[in-house]
Design an enzyme around this catalytic site. Sequence first.
Site, mmCIF file in Angstrom:
data_model
loop_
_atom_site.group_PDB
_atom_site.id
_atom_site.type_symbol
_atom_site.label_atom_id
_atom_site.label_comp_id
_atom_site.label_asym_id
_atom_site.label_seq_id
_atom_site.Cartn_x
_atom_site.Cartn_y
_atom_site.Cartn_z
ATOM 1 N N LYS A 47 88.677 -72.634 -43.966
ATOM 2 C CA LYS A 47 89.252 -71.924 -45.075
ATOM 3 C C LYS A 47 90.745 -72.207 -45.196
ATOM 4 O O LYS A 47 91.341 -72.034 -46.240
ATOM 5 C CB LYS A 47 89.079 -70.413 -44.916
ATOM 6 N N GLY A 48 91.333 -72.640 -44.116
ATOM 7 C CA GLY A 48 92.785 -72.761 -44.048
ATOM 8 C C GLY A 48 93.424 -73.681 -45.050
ATOM 9 O O GLY A 48 94.539 -73.441 -45.491
ATOM 10 N N GLU A 103 94.206 -80.992 -44.514
ATOM 11 C CA GLU A 103 94.214 -79.967 -43.475
ATOM 12 C C GLU A 103 95.443 -79.083 -43.584
ATOM 13 O O GLU A 103 96.501 -79.535 -44.019
ATOM 14 C CB GLU A 103 94.228 -80.626 -42.092
ATOM 15 N N ASP A 104 95.292 -77.845 -43.150
ATOM 16 C CA ASP A 104 96.432 -76.950 -43.059
ATOM 17 C C ASP A 104 97.248 -77.251 -41.806
ATOM 18 O O ASP A 104 98.455 -77.400 -41.856
ATOM 19 C CB ASP A 104 95.995 -75.486 -43.095
ATOM 20 N N ASP A 107 96.186 -78.698 -34.461
ATOM 21 C CA ASP A 107 96.574 -78.004 -33.238
ATOM 22 C C ASP A 107 96.215 -78.895 -32.055
ATOM 23 O O ASP A 107 96.935 -79.845 -31.755
ATOM 24 C CB ASP A 107 95.839 -76.658 -33.196
ATOM 25 N N PHE A 156 101.676 -69.474 -32.467
ATOM 26 C CA PHE A 156 100.616 -69.098 -33.406
ATOM 27 C C PHE A 156 101.245 -68.781 -34.760
ATOM 28 O O PHE A 156 102.069 -67.877 -34.867
ATOM 29 C CB PHE A 156 99.810 -67.904 -32.898
ATOM 30 N N VAL A 157 100.870 -69.568 -35.784
ATOM 31 C CA VAL A 157 101.476 -69.420 -37.105
ATOM 32 C C VAL A 157 100.461 -68.904 -38.121
ATOM 33 O O VAL A 157 99.262 -69.131 -37.994
ATOM 34 C CB VAL A 157 102.095 -70.746 -37.599
ATOM 35 N N ASP A 163 95.481 -68.112 -40.857
ATOM 36 C CA ASP A 163 95.209 -66.697 -40.651
ATOM 37 C C ASP A 163 95.214 -66.310 -39.187
ATOM 38 O O ASP A 163 95.186 -67.156 -38.290
ATOM 39 C CB ASP A 163 93.842 -66.343 -41.229
ATOM 40 N N ARG A 169 96.506 -64.990 -44.724
ATOM 41 C CA ARG A 169 96.283 -66.266 -45.424
ATOM 42 C C ARG A 169 97.110 -66.375 -46.701
ATOM 43 O O ARG A 169 97.525 -67.450 -47.081
ATOM 44 C CB ARG A 169 94.807 -66.436 -45.794
#
Length: 183
Positions: A47-48, A103-104, A107, A156-157, A163, A169
């Site tokens: 969903k990102g 992609e968002d 990682d 963690f962003v 989210d 989001r």
Amino acid sequence: MELNDVASDLKQVLFTEEQIHEKIAELCRRIEADYADEPPLLVGVLKGAVMVMADLSRELKLDAPQDWMAVSSYGSGTKSSGVVRILKDLDADLTGRKVLIVEDIIDSGLTLSWLLGNLRSRGAASVEVCALLRKPDAAKIEIDVRYLGFDIPDEFVVGYGLDYAERYRNLRGVGILAPHVYS
């Protein structure tokens, strides 16, 4: 939702909406030059990537079709599980097509590495990656990212599609989530 609306939940603001839009415009000019002969199929990773895909596709001066995949290696926590699941597959046939994964964030690279192999195995002419964010210090697998917005610290962003437990989001920017929110 504005970053100021959740300021107490953020340790730090990394990028404003304006900074993100400037970077997306810059990436789009490169994509347009590289795909002038044949627009790619944009494959958004749900969903990102919804926000990134929406702004990227609107900024592009190419008529690039879109499709969506949902793959997951996250639960409700803050670290990658390393296990990839397909939640929604593509509708399009990739045979002979140029594909650009949108992609968002990258990682660990585990999910994206799996996705690259999966899409290449479907007969795509090429598969490249466009990502808004990358955490180089979190990488477990090196991924060749053709179009990259920003490298960020291994924190963690949230925001702009990213989210924590389905929250944040819709923030109009990206910030580091304060540890008190997820501890």
